[in-house]
Design an enzyme around this catalytic site. Structure first.
Site, PDB file in Angstrom:
ATOM      1  N   CYS A 172       0.843  -1.194   0.000  1.00  0.00           N
ATOM      2  CA  CYS A 172       0.000   0.000   0.000  1.00  0.00           C
ATOM      3  C   CYS A 172       0.883   1.252   0.000  1.00  0.00           C
ATOM      4  O   CYS A 172       1.676   1.449   0.918  1.00  0.00           O
ATOM      5  CB  CYS A 172      -0.930   0.044   1.198  1.00  0.00           C
ATOM      6  SG  CYS A 172      -1.942   1.542   1.169  1.00  0.00           S
TER       7      CYS A 172
ATOM      8  N   GLY B 130     -10.582  -4.190 -10.709  1.00  0.00           N
ATOM      9  CA  GLY B 130     -10.637  -3.217  -9.618  1.00  0.00           C
ATOM     10  C   GLY B 130     -11.410  -1.978  -9.996  1.00  0.00           C
ATOM     11  O   GLY B 130     -12.644  -1.951  -9.996  1.00  0.00           O
TER      12      GLY B 130
END
Lengths: 259, 311
Positions: free
Chosen positions: B140, B275
């Site tokens: 991330c 996504g």
């Protein structure tokens, strides 16, 4: 909350209300059935044929008639995506996801209500005013604009309730900001507002001073509109909440605004 | 485990297996773009998916980064959500009971700032019998200790993977960062430390500036780029990693159609994730599955596994 749907709607009319605003009238397909629309909810429209526009555009539902399945959307030319939508010819189809989000509260019969909209923010007040009138609440509209020619849908609002006006240049109604309009000097059983944030903050301050509950509709930048991406969050007493699911309408008591 | 009856269209088999996790078809949804599945239940039958990966989950609740967290960019978007989530205990008590009986694979994406946190989350999730796999986010870019520190060195990737391996008995997927010099080396390090699979790519670090306000578009200045814009980068990295490791590769990054999914599989992906495209078309996953089946028919492919890594 009703079911969210995805459908193609046909543009049956596209009227430019001024240089900056257009009103799209859409015929929804039979497949949507008895779609339940709350005043304050929005749709996400896909913008095709515009290479720089990737995400859908969230647009407030201005009006919706369940019998005829006719929806109206008021759109401001803000960027490439919205300009493209404003220029769509009659007869073209648009890909829509909705209805999304929550809605404004309708107070009990006989209540007093002030519905304050600035610029494009007047859009959700049309369906809200109609629903209030049906519920036995006569709303007062407060419309704010830069100048007289940008006061939107005045005739329609006047047919639902009383109308107060503020223009920046004084060309109609009171001169100055909507948040300073004299209509705000008294108590209402509910104040509902949608518009630029400084205006909503001003309206909310006045509402609090007069002991009026206040609901605001937020225009936070949004990606999915479905509650998945967590991009449109607003800080609240309950933490960061999604403007697309827990909002776009919030009671100002929930928000961390400096009122 | 989910029964996972394979998707078949005519005589085409779309079922795949990722290190013990059987899937009806190769289609997963990417963490952070699909909520907990429920957000999309009005639009698609979730049981048609090979599986879905729920929002990144940490040991403690996180409020995420300040608004604004999103900026639209050409054919994509930047985000800096920063792992906002209510924590693993909330997932277990509130969300899991509502989705656990779906006949599809439910995967949890796991994030953390410290190795102990990852392990603690994995231990709690290991008690849930309807979670066949976890995806460990060591990539991330949006929080200072969002795991990307682990994902940008081979030592870091190996350390976090081997620690979680001891706590997680089922399929262990490690999600890789593209923000590295050699993603294949990181993939090999994860494989060597016990990963069953790698998924890639997470978002590419990017930045956008509002030139009128002369300010960054995101509160965090930089953020993660996703959407169609990143797809060629992702295809290249999947191809490189698939050549470098023996474990199955899960491909993602800008996939917006069945065509794109097939592209990733030809480049070496055993399964794929959609996504950002879910934001544009909430039905894109099921449409892509249908398209993939049609493609197989057109190409005389009877089993989609046969095309994996053909390039």
């Amino acid at each position: 909350m009703g079911k969210k749907q995805i459908f193609d709607a046909k543009i049956t009319a596209n009227h430019a209300l001024s240089e900056r605003y257009s009103m799209l009238t859409l015929q929804l397909p039979e497949s949507v059935g008895e779609m339940k629309v709350l005043p304050g909810q929005f749709v996400e429209i896909r913008v095709t044929d515009s290479p720089s526009t990737y995400l859908r555009r969230p647009i407030s539902i201005c009006d919706y008639d369940n019998m005829t399945r006719v929806m109206t959307l008021l759109i401001r030319r803000a960027g490439e995506g919205t300009c493209h939508l404003c220029d769509l010819p009659e007869g073209s189809a648009v890909d829509i996801v909705g209805p999304l989000g929550n809605g404004f509260s309708i107070p009990p019969e006989g209540s007093s209500a002030l519905l304050a909209g600035g610029g494009i923010g007047v859009a959700p007040l049309m369906l809200l005013g109609k629903r209030m009138k049906e519920a036995g609440v006569k709303p007062t509209f407060l419309l704010g604009a830069r100048t007289a020619s940008e006061i939107l849908l005045l005739e329609e609002f006047s047919s639902i309730g009383d109308v107060a006006i503020s223009t920046d240049d004084g060309s109609a109604g009171e001169k100055g900001y909507a948040a300073d309009n004299s209509a705000l000097s008294k108590h209402y059983d509910i104040v509902c507002t949608c518009g630029p944030k400084p205006m909503m903050v001003g309206i909310a301050r006045n509402a609090r001073r007069n002991g009026s509950p206040c609901e605001v509709s937020l225009e936070n930048l949004m990606a999915c509109g479905l509650g998945a991406c967590l991009c449109c969050v607003e800080p609240t007493l309950k933490g960061n909440l999604r403007a697309c699911v827990e909002g776009p309408v919030f009671n100002t008591d929930m928000l961390l605004w400096d009122l | 485990m989910a029964n996972c009856k394979p998707t078949t269209t005519g005589n085409v088999n779309l079922a795949v297996e990722v290190a013990g996790m059987r899937m009806k078809n190769p289609m997963l949804t990417a963490s952070g773009t699909f909520g907990f599945g429920e957000e999309f239940a009005d639009f698609i039958d979730l049981e048609q998916l090979g599986g879905f990966i729920v929002k990144g989950t940490t040991l403690e609740p996180r409020e995420g980064n300040p608004y604004p967290r999103m900026a639209e960019t050409p054919s994509g978007m930047l985000n800096a959500v920063g792992l906002q989530n209510k924590g693993v205990d909330h997932f277990i008590s509130e969300i899991y009971p509502r989705i656990k009986d779906l006949d599809t694979n439910i995967l949890v994406n796991v994030s953390g700032a410290r190795i102990e946190d990852y392990v603690a989350v994995a231990e709690k999730l290991a008690l849930l019998d309807r979670i066949p796999a976890i995806e460990v986010n060591i990539s991330c870019p949006n929080v200072k200790q969002g795991g990307m520190a682990f994902g940008t060195t081979t030592e870091g990737a190996a350390a976090v993977t081997s620690a979680i391996r001891k706590a997680w008995p089922r399929t262990l997927i490690v999600k890789l960062s593209p923000n590295v010099t050699s993603i294949a080396d990181i993939a090999k390090a994860a494989e060597g430390a016990g990963a069953d699979s790698v998924s890639l790519i997470n978002t590419l670090m990017g930045m956008a500036v509002d030139v009128e306000r002369r300010r960054p578009c995101l509160s965090t200045v930089t953020g993660g780029l996703s959407g169609a814009a990143v797809r060629p980068v992702a295809v290249r990295m999947v191809w490189q990693v698939a050549k470098a490791v023996k474990i199955p590769v899960i491909g993602l990054g800008g996939i917006s159609s069945g065509r794109d999914a097939i592209e990733f599989m030809l480049a070496g992906a055993r399964a794929v994730q959609i996504g950002t495209a879910n934001f544009i078309d909430p039905q894109v996953t099921v449409k892509a599955i249908e398209w993939m089946a049609d493609w197989c028919v057109r190409h005389g492919v009877s089993d989609i596994n046969d095309i994996v890594g053909e390039i």
